[in-house]
Design an enzyme around this catalytic site. Structure first.
Site, PDB file in Angstrom:
ATOM      1  N   HIS A 117      -3.738  -5.253   0.969  1.00 24.19           N
ATOM      2  CA  HIS A 117      -3.149  -5.686   2.254  1.00 24.19           C
ATOM      3  C   HIS A 117      -3.228  -7.204   2.420  1.00 24.19           C
ATOM      4  CE1 HIS A 117      -2.498  -1.719   4.149  1.00 24.19           C
ATOM      5  NE2 HIS A 117      -3.464  -1.345   3.319  1.00 24.19           N
TER       6      HIS A 117
ATOM      7  N   GLU B 104      -1.916  -9.007   4.580  1.00 18.40           N
ATOM      8  CA  GLU B 104      -1.865  -9.413   6.001  1.00 18.40           C
ATOM      9  C   GLU B 104      -3.243  -9.471   6.656  1.00 18.40           C
ATOM     10  OE1 GLU B 104      -0.972  -6.579   4.709  1.00 18.40           O
ATOM     11  OE2 GLU B 104      -1.382  -4.866   6.009  1.00 18.40           O
TER      12      GLU B 104
ATOM     13  N   CYS C 281       0.838  -1.203   0.000  1.00 12.81           N
ATOM     14  CA  CYS C 281       0.000   0.000   0.000  1.00 12.81           C
ATOM     15  C   CYS C 281       0.881   1.265   0.000  1.00 12.81           C
ATOM     16  CB  CYS C 281      -0.981  -0.042   1.176  1.00 12.81           C
ATOM     17  SG  CYS C 281      -2.284   1.168   0.994  1.00 12.81           S
TER      18      CYS C 281
END
Ligand code: XMP
Length: 516
Positions: free
Chosen positions: A167, A169, A80
């Site tokens: 993202h 994660e 990002c």
């Protein structure tokens, strides 16, 4: 130990990146984004991740890395803001985009890039960005885009420099772990070497060398972290060197002090100093009802008792062990990234003992590389019981902040009895492990009720149960109604002094988890 270094630009999910990669079996270290990347810092680093950030790269003073990061020859993954930073720093352009993307977005590619190996074309990614790449930097190419045509994956044509707009994660991102694994294993060439066994081996050698034949003192709170440190010290040192001190404030949960003692003895503790300081705490609190004053009194008394009792042990050169975790070393202040010891509990802050030991270089913090789940795994490996490993968090000031207003021995007993019934019921009903933290609060009010034909005034007990990841925010646990009704009746039938039970339906924010 080989590792992936994560430069933290201030995203809320930076810690999550670290945890996810560790779950894959690769050690990660998070450092402030502007840390100088010296050769010693880069020892054993196999790749670097640039995290997200709430900032915009084109703004003045936006967080930036040591510029050498792009020329070290190490693989890089920008996530990002990390991707936008990479573009911006290498001659590309980033703008505030009219099509802001938050939430799910499909990602498509023509030819599978190595970073997306094993990922289904058209997978759903998780976006959270208002800025987007307007022009990619020279030497880079677009490897995948979102449905809106915004670059989702960018790679350098020759160098192992990658960037992703989404993202991986976050759990909502499909194939997030696969993408992180592709980066860590296929691109950086890491092995899957990080696990509890490997950690135990390296930390044992480190502590044995540091401590030698000296004594080690550990203050036990009854929670997971200090118990796991205790178990670790007892395993890797001679138990004769290990002094465990448990201060019973009288504000612990019912049977808690006995359980702590039993479990530590089981783990081989020989010097277990169980200090019964109940009367000292309760008389200092006598007549006090202001929440802040009560907290201060408990904190101060903790230090007074601790100093007096440690002196009696006659082990002045001892090391002091603490259960500090990796997440306790977090950013402080507004600027991105200064690591600092954060206030963890009332008894390991402000403590002159800790300050003195720190100055003398006599502190050991064996868990400071670990996340909470890793501590739990380590505890299991060391034989710590599930009753401690899975225990809900308990605040340092204990029941002192759960008896609103004045604290009396009678109220402590009422709350201990009622809370014990509540927690036991949660366990019996298989609800305990679904809840981050559950407890009871005794209100300083009585309400009218009937018992037989008599009117009587009973205390009001509020039950609390919340779900949370880290205690920073929390949602109310959506209690099955029938359980709540039955638990209420069990409590009022067994604890005579309680006339009414209510359930707290406030989330955090605006409420806090504790009531005082
Ligand atoms: P609050 O009430 O601030 O609580 O929403 C967040 C989490 O922190 C715990 N807590 C404490 N823990 N010492 C501690 O060690 C304290 O003084 C303290 N106050 C709150 C609380 O139980 C919850 O898990």
């Amino acid at each position: 130990m080989e590792k992936i270094l994560i430069l933290d630009f201030g995203s809320q999910t930076t810690q999550l990146i670290g945890r996810r990669i560790r779950e894959i079996g690769v050690y990660t270290d998070i450092i402030p984004c502007d840390t100088a990347l010296t050769p010693s810092m880069l020892e054993e680093v196999k790749g670097i991740i640039l995290s997200g950030s709430p900032e915009s790269v084109y703004e003045e003073n936006s967080p930036a890395p040591d510029k050498s990061v792009y020329t070290l020859g190490l693989p890089i993954l920008g996530i990002c803001y990390g991707l936008q930073r990479t573009m911006y720093d290498n001659g590309g352009d980033v703008i505030s985009h009219s099509k802001k993307e938050y939430g799910r977005a499909k990602v498509v590619f023509e030819k599978e890039p190595i970073l997306l190996h094993g990922v289904t074309n058209g997978f759903t990614s998780w976006m959270s960005h208002g800025d987007a790449i307007d022009e990619i930097a020279p030497g880079f190419e677009i490897a995948a885009t979102t449905e809106n045509g915004i670059p989702a994956v960018i790679k350098h044509a020759q160098k192992p420099i990658w960037g992703i707009q989404f993202h991986p994660e976050v759990t909502h991102c499909e194939f997030g772990n696969t993408i992180l694994e592709n980066f860590a294993i296929a691109i950086c060439g890491c092995g899957k070497n990080w696990n509890v066994g490997a950690f135990l081996k390296s930390i044992s050698e480190e502590i044995q060398t540091k401590v030698g034949k000296e004594n080690v003192l550990l203050l036990i709170s009854g929670g997971v972290d200090s118990t796991v440190v205790g178990a670790l010290l007892l395993k890797i040192l001679d138990p004769e060197q290990v002094h465990l001190m448990y201060i019973d404030t009288g504000l612990m949960r019912k049977y808690e002090s006995d359980e702590v003692e039993t479990s530590l003895k089981k783990l081989g503790a020989t010097h277990l100093h169980h200090i019964n300081a109940r009367d000292r705490f309760l008389s200092a609190l006598d007549g006090k009802s202001d929440p802040e004053e009560k907290r201060r009194i408990i904190g101060d008394m903790f230090i007074t008792v601790q100093e007096a009792e440690v002196k009696k042990l006659n082990i002045s050169h001892a090391f002091l062990a603490q259960g500090t975790l990796y997440t306790d070393l977090i950013e402080s202040g507004k600027g991105v990234g200064k690591k600092a010891h954060v206030i963890k509990s009332h008894h390991n802050v402000r403590s002159p003992l800790v300050e003195e030991k720190r100055k003398a270089g006599l502190i050991i913090e064996p868990l400071s590389m670990l996340y909470k789940d890793e501590v739990r795994n380590l505890g299991r490996t060391l034989g710590v019981g599930e009753n401690i490993i899975g225990r809900h968090p308990f605040p340092g000031p204990g029941l002192g902040v759960r008896i609103l207003g004045e604290i009396t021995p009678e109220k402590v007993k009422i709350l201990q009895d009622a809370d014990y019934l509540y927690i036991e019921e949660l366990k019996k009903r298989g609800l305990y492990d679904q809840i981050w933290q559950a407890f009871s609060v005794l209100l300083p009010l009585r309400s009218v009720g009937v018992s037989g034909d008599m009117r009587r005034y009973g205390y009001i007990l509020s039950l609390r149960a919340v779900v949370s990841h880290d205690g920073m925010t929390a949602d109310v646990y959506p209690f099955p109604t029938q359980d709540l009704l039955e638990i209420s009746s069990i409590i009022t039938n067994s604890v005579r002094e309680i006339g009414r039970v209510v359930y707290d339906i406030s989330s955090k924010p605006p409420a806090t988890i504790e009531w005082e």
